[in-house]
Design a protein around this motif. Structure first.
Motif, PDB file in Angstrom:
ATOM      1  N   GLN A   1       0.818  -1.206   0.000  1.00 64.55           N
ATOM      2  CA  GLN A   1       0.000   0.000   0.000  1.00 64.55           C
ATOM      3  C   GLN A   1       0.853   1.258   0.000  1.00 64.55           C
ATOM      4  OE1 GLN A   1      -2.321  -0.977   3.444  1.00 64.55           O
ATOM      5  NE2 GLN A   1      -3.814  -2.152   2.273  1.00 64.55           N
TER       6      GLN A   1
ATOM      7  N   THR B   1       0.993   4.064  -2.993  1.00 62.85           N
ATOM      8  CA  THR B   1       0.808   5.495  -2.728  1.00 62.85           C
ATOM      9  C   THR B   1       1.963   6.298  -3.311  1.00 62.85           C
ATOM     10  OG1 THR B   1      -0.413   4.989  -0.704  1.00 62.85           O
ATOM     11  CG2 THR B   1       0.445   7.225  -0.925  1.00 62.85           C
TER      12      THR B   1
ATOM     13  N   ASP C   1      -6.850  -3.317   0.339  1.00 61.33           N
ATOM     14  CA  ASP C   1      -6.287  -2.133  -0.315  1.00 61.33           C
ATOM     15  C   ASP C   1      -7.355  -1.058  -0.510  1.00 61.33           C
ATOM     16  OD1 ASP C   1      -3.831  -3.430  -0.435  1.00 61.33           O
ATOM     17  OD2 ASP C   1      -4.254  -4.286  -2.405  1.00 61.33           O
ATOM     18  N   CYS C   2      -8.564  -1.485  -0.820  1.00 60.82           N
ATOM     19  CA  CYS C   2      -9.681  -0.555  -0.956  1.00 60.82           C
ATOM     20  C   CYS C   2      -9.930   0.176   0.366  1.00 60.82           C
ATOM     21  CB  CYS C   2     -10.931  -1.307  -1.404  1.00 60.82           C
ATOM     22  SG  CYS C   2     -12.393  -0.273  -1.567  1.00 60.82           S
TER      23      CYS C   2
ATOM     24  N   TYR D   1      -7.858   0.674   2.741  1.00 57.60           N
ATOM     25  CA  TYR D   1      -6.725   1.593   2.994  1.00 57.60           C
ATOM     26  C   TYR D   1      -6.948   2.913   2.263  1.00 57.60           C
ATOM     27  CZ  TYR D   1      -2.138   3.712   2.374  1.00 57.60           C
ATOM     28  OH  TYR D   1      -1.110   4.601   2.320  1.00 57.60           O
ATOM     29  N   PHE D   2      -7.256   2.851   0.967  1.00 56.33           N
ATOM     30  CA  PHE D   2      -7.435   4.080   0.189  1.00 56.33           C
ATOM     31  C   PHE D   2      -8.697   4.834   0.589  1.00 56.33           C
ATOM     32  CE2 PHE D   2      -4.628   1.904  -2.959  1.00 56.33           C
ATOM     33  CZ  PHE D   2      -3.592   2.819  -2.862  1.00 56.33           C
TER      34      PHE D   2
ATOM     35  N   VAL E   1     -11.062  11.144  -3.836  1.00 54.76           N
ATOM     36  CA  VAL E   1     -11.010   9.689  -4.010  1.00 54.76           C
ATOM     37  C   VAL E   1     -12.436   9.171  -4.018  1.00 54.76           C
ATOM     38  CG1 VAL E   1     -10.191   7.492  -3.067  1.00 54.76           C
ATOM     39  CG2 VAL E   1      -8.795   9.543  -2.799  1.00 54.76           C
TER      40      VAL E   1
ATOM     41  N   VAL F   1     -11.253   1.917  -7.384  1.00 58.36           N
ATOM     42  CA  VAL F   1     -10.800   3.084  -6.639  1.00 58.36           C
ATOM     43  C   VAL F   1     -10.339   4.113  -7.656  1.00 58.36           C
ATOM     44  CG1 VAL F   1      -9.210   3.965  -4.895  1.00 58.36           C
ATOM     45  CG2 VAL F   1     -10.047   1.608  -4.744  1.00 58.36           C
TER      46      VAL F   1
ATOM     47  N   PHE G   1      -8.953   8.043  -8.326  1.00 57.81           N
ATOM     48  CA  PHE G   1      -8.275   9.195  -7.742  1.00 57.81           C
ATOM     49  C   PHE G   1      -8.365  10.356  -8.726  1.00 57.81           C
ATOM     50  CE2 PHE G   1      -6.162   5.324  -6.409  1.00 57.81           C
ATOM     51  CZ  PHE G   1      -6.123   5.454  -5.038  1.00 57.81           C
TER      52      PHE G   1
END
Length: 155
Positions: A42, A46, A113-114, A116-117, A128, A150, A152
């Motif tokens: 992660q 980033t 991961d989803c 986390y973001f 986001v 996800v 951005f």
């Protein structure tokens, strides 16, 4: 019948106890390893996103807007090697209609991961969206399979 008074060795209970303790230690180590591996993935994603954002800003600096941005353009320009990365097998780069913003979308993202973001604070990202919803809550992430998207947005 002979009785041995000086028997040496371990009983079955003692051996099983040692094996149970060993199994607990191995499971703990594997769990910790997976958590560290996920966190590293992660953090790398980033950093890669920040680097990609900086590269896009440099590529489009003279234009005044981001119209014409696409994944294939970024690959040809050398900003990315392919549409695959550590988080997703599919990355899509697009711009808004007026070219004022651009977006990087990851498809088929794991739940961890989803999540986390969804809650990560990234100062270089304008917005986001998780599965079409504004981020801020991990409840927008699907727990089953790699079905999350996800997206951005950058200025």
């Amino acid at each position: 019948m002979r009785v041995f008074k000086n028997e040496s060795g371990r009983s079955l209970i003692e051996i099983l106890g040692v094996m149970a303790i060993g199994a607990i230690m191995v499971i703990s180590a594997l769990t910790l390893f997976q958590a560290v591996q996920r966190q590293q993935r992660q953090m790398t994603a980033t950093d890669d996103l920040r680097t990609l954002s900086d590269s896009i800003k440099i590529l489009f600096a003279g234009r005044g807007n981001y119209s014409g941005i696409s994944t294939s353009y970024l690959i040809k320009a050398g900003a990315i090697r392919s549409e695959k990365n550590q988080i997703s097998d599919s990355m899509i780069a697009t711009s808004e209609t007026n070219g004022s913003r651009y977006a990087i979308e990851y498809e088929q993202v794991r739940y961890s991961d989803c999540a986390y973001f969804a809650i990560a604070k990234m100062d270089f990202v304008d917005e986001v969206r998780i599965n079409g919803y504004a981020a801020g809550k991990e409840l927008y992430c699907n727990r089953s399979g790699n079905t999350n998207k996800v997206k951005f947005f950058f200025r």
